[in-house]
Design a protein around this motif. Sequence first.
Motif, PDB file in Angstrom:
ATOM      1  N   VAL A  61     -23.069   3.231  19.567  1.00 36.87           N
ATOM      2  CA  VAL A  61     -23.423   2.628  20.606  1.00 36.87           C
ATOM      3  C   VAL A  61     -21.675   2.493  21.286  1.00 36.87           C
ATOM      4  O   VAL A  61     -20.644   2.990  21.245  1.00 36.87           O
ATOM      5  CB  VAL A  61     -22.863   1.224  19.910  1.00 36.87           C
ATOM      6  N   PRO A  62     -22.144   2.089  22.522  1.00 37.16           N
ATOM      7  CA  PRO A  62     -21.104   2.355  23.470  1.00 37.16           C
ATOM      8  C   PRO A  62     -19.946   1.180  23.330  1.00 37.16           C
ATOM      9  O   PRO A  62     -20.411   0.491  23.291  1.00 37.16           O
ATOM     10  CB  PRO A  62     -21.301   2.285  25.113  1.00 37.16           C
ATOM     11  N   GLN A  63     -18.458   1.871  23.852  1.00 40.61           N
ATOM     12  CA  GLN A  63     -17.782   0.469  23.319  1.00 40.61           C
ATOM     13  C   GLN A  63     -17.401  -0.736  23.920  1.00 40.61           C
ATOM     14  O   GLN A  63     -17.492  -1.910  23.305  1.00 40.61           O
ATOM     15  CB  GLN A  63     -16.680   1.052  23.091  1.00 40.61           C
ATOM     16  N   THR A  64     -18.310  -0.280  24.938  1.00 36.75           N
ATOM     17  CA  THR A  64     -18.532  -2.035  25.707  1.00 36.75           C
ATOM     18  C   THR A  64     -20.161  -2.614  25.072  1.00 36.75           C
ATOM     19  O   THR A  64     -20.521  -4.103  25.423  1.00 36.75           O
ATOM     20  CB  THR A  64     -18.706  -1.563  27.037  1.00 36.75           C
ATOM     21  N   GLY A  65     -20.535  -1.761  24.338  1.00 37.59           N
ATOM     22  CA  GLY A  65     -22.067  -2.545  24.170  1.00 37.59           C
ATOM     23  C   GLY A  65     -21.827  -3.153  22.564  1.00 37.59           C
ATOM     24  O   GLY A  65     -22.504  -3.700  22.598  1.00 37.59           O
ATOM     25  N   VAL A  66     -20.340  -3.292  21.865  1.00 39.06           N
ATOM     26  CA  VAL A  66     -19.900  -4.398  21.178  1.00 39.06           C
ATOM     27  C   VAL A  66     -19.830  -5.281  20.728  1.00 39.06           C
ATOM     28  O   VAL A  66     -18.455  -5.351  21.936  1.00 39.06           O
ATOM     29  CB  VAL A  66     -19.595  -3.160  20.241  1.00 39.06           C
ATOM     30  N   SER A  67     -20.358  -6.457  20.868  1.00 35.74           N
ATOM     31  CA  SER A  67     -19.735  -7.624  21.145  1.00 35.74           C
ATOM     32  C   SER A  67     -20.200  -8.947  19.938  1.00 35.74           C
ATOM     33  O   SER A  67     -20.682  -8.817  19.291  1.00 35.74           O
ATOM     34  CB  SER A  67     -20.477  -8.340  22.996  1.00 35.74           C
ATOM     35  N   GLY A  68     -18.696  -9.641  19.811  1.00 39.08           N
ATOM     36  CA  GLY A  68     -18.752 -10.366  18.498  1.00 39.08           C
ATOM     37  C   GLY A  68     -17.967  -9.767  17.444  1.00 39.08           C
ATOM     38  O   GLY A  68     -17.694  -8.662  17.607  1.00 39.08           O
ATOM     39  N   GLU A  69     -18.014 -10.557  16.354  1.00 38.91           N
ATOM     40  CA  GLU A  69     -16.909 -10.416  15.474  1.00 38.91           C
ATOM     41  C   GLU A  69     -18.304  -9.803  14.314  1.00 38.91           C
ATOM     42  O   GLU A  69     -19.623 -10.289  14.277  1.00 38.91           O
ATOM     43  CB  GLU A  69     -16.273 -11.023  14.174  1.00 38.91           C
ATOM     44  N   LEU A  70     -18.097  -8.184  13.953  1.00 38.17           N
ATOM     45  CA  LEU A  70     -19.133  -7.596  13.510  1.00 38.17           C
ATOM     46  C   LEU A  70     -18.583  -6.978  12.266  1.00 38.17           C
ATOM     47  O   LEU A  70     -18.081  -5.800  11.958  1.00 38.17           O
ATOM     48  CB  LEU A  70     -19.693  -6.163  14.240  1.00 38.17           C
ATOM     49  N   ALA A  71     -18.192  -7.764  11.361  1.00 38.41           N
ATOM     50  CA  ALA A  71     -18.324  -8.174   9.966  1.00 38.41           C
ATOM     51  C   ALA A  71     -19.182  -7.416   8.757  1.00 38.41           C
ATOM     52  O   ALA A  71     -20.319  -7.702   9.224  1.00 38.41           O
ATOM     53  CB  ALA A  71     -17.241  -9.291   9.610  1.00 38.41           C
ATOM     54  N   MET A  72     -18.899  -6.843   7.522  1.00 39.07           N
ATOM     55  CA  MET A  72     -19.670  -6.587   6.937  1.00 39.07           C
ATOM     56  C   MET A  72     -20.578  -7.670   6.357  1.00 39.07           C
ATOM     57  O   MET A  72     -20.615  -8.555   5.969  1.00 39.07           O
ATOM     58  CB  MET A  72     -19.491  -5.915   5.531  1.00 39.07           C
ATOM     59  N   GLY A  73     -22.273  -8.101   6.962  1.00 40.96           N
ATOM     60  CA  GLY A  73     -23.305  -8.930   6.494  1.00 40.96           C
ATOM     61  C   GLY A  73     -23.652  -9.656   8.009  1.00 40.96           C
ATOM     62  O   GLY A  73     -24.520 -10.970   8.188  1.00 40.96           O
ATOM     63  N   THR A  74     -22.537  -9.083   8.706  1.00 44.84           N
ATOM     64  CA  THR A  74     -23.290  -9.710   9.923  1.00 44.84           C
ATOM     65  C   THR A  74     -24.577 -10.420  10.540  1.00 44.84           C
ATOM     66  O   THR A  74     -24.826  -8.989  10.892  1.00 44.84           O
ATOM     67  CB  THR A  74     -22.058  -9.772  10.741  1.00 44.84           C
ATOM     68  N   PRO A  75     -25.336 -11.242  10.784  1.00 47.86           N
ATOM     69  CA  PRO A  75     -27.080 -10.630  11.313  1.00 47.86           C
ATOM     70  C   PRO A  75     -25.970 -10.554  12.903  1.00 47.86           C
ATOM     71  O   PRO A  75     -25.235 -10.964  13.576  1.00 47.86           O
ATOM     72  CB  PRO A  75     -27.453 -12.128  10.827  1.00 47.86           C
ATOM     73  N   VAL A  76     -27.344  -9.595  13.395  1.00 45.75           N
ATOM     74  CA  VAL A  76     -27.120  -8.537  14.569  1.00 45.75           C
ATOM     75  C   VAL A  76     -27.971  -8.531  15.017  1.00 45.75           C
ATOM     76  O   VAL A  76     -28.990  -8.652  14.692  1.00 45.75           O
ATOM     77  CB  VAL A  76     -26.238  -7.317  14.905  1.00 45.75           C
ATOM     78  N   ALA A  77     -27.966  -8.481  16.845  1.00 38.74           N
ATOM     79  CA  ALA A  77     -29.204  -8.374  17.734  1.00 38.74           C
ATOM     80  C   ALA A  77     -28.798  -6.890  18.142  1.00 38.74           C
ATOM     81  O   ALA A  77     -27.972  -6.876  18.124  1.00 38.74           O
ATOM     82  CB  ALA A  77     -29.460  -9.660  18.469  1.00 38.74           C
TER      83      ALA A  77
END
Length: 114
Positions: A61-77
């Motif tokens: 993923v481009p760094q610009t496309g990573v948003s929010g806190e993405l710790a282990m177990g975090t639900p993502v879209a």
Amino acid sequence: MRQIPVDTSTAMVMVAQPPAPKVANRQTGEIATDRETGATLMTIDVMFVLDGNAEILNLTVPQTGVSGELAMGTPVALTGVVARPWENEFNGQKRHGISFRAVAVTSLSAAQAA
């Protein structure tokens, strides 16, 4: 190169390993960048659950496309996921597989809290 769109709309996806810079050259430590935009590329492992089956996918993923806190177990879209078959030969050994790339990975925990 052939790209296959991946439908993630009915899957449950959560972070298995948080984002880390993608290394282009392990000998020099060079970090990979997007050829079109120049953005730093990140890798993130996600658990992709669909119809009771779980897989761990390693996404680029481009760094610009990573948003929010993405710790282990975090639900993502996931947005704009494509699969790309690849094959190479190194020291006479043929290898092949499928790489996955996303336009964006967005935390859903911030949206649920709001």
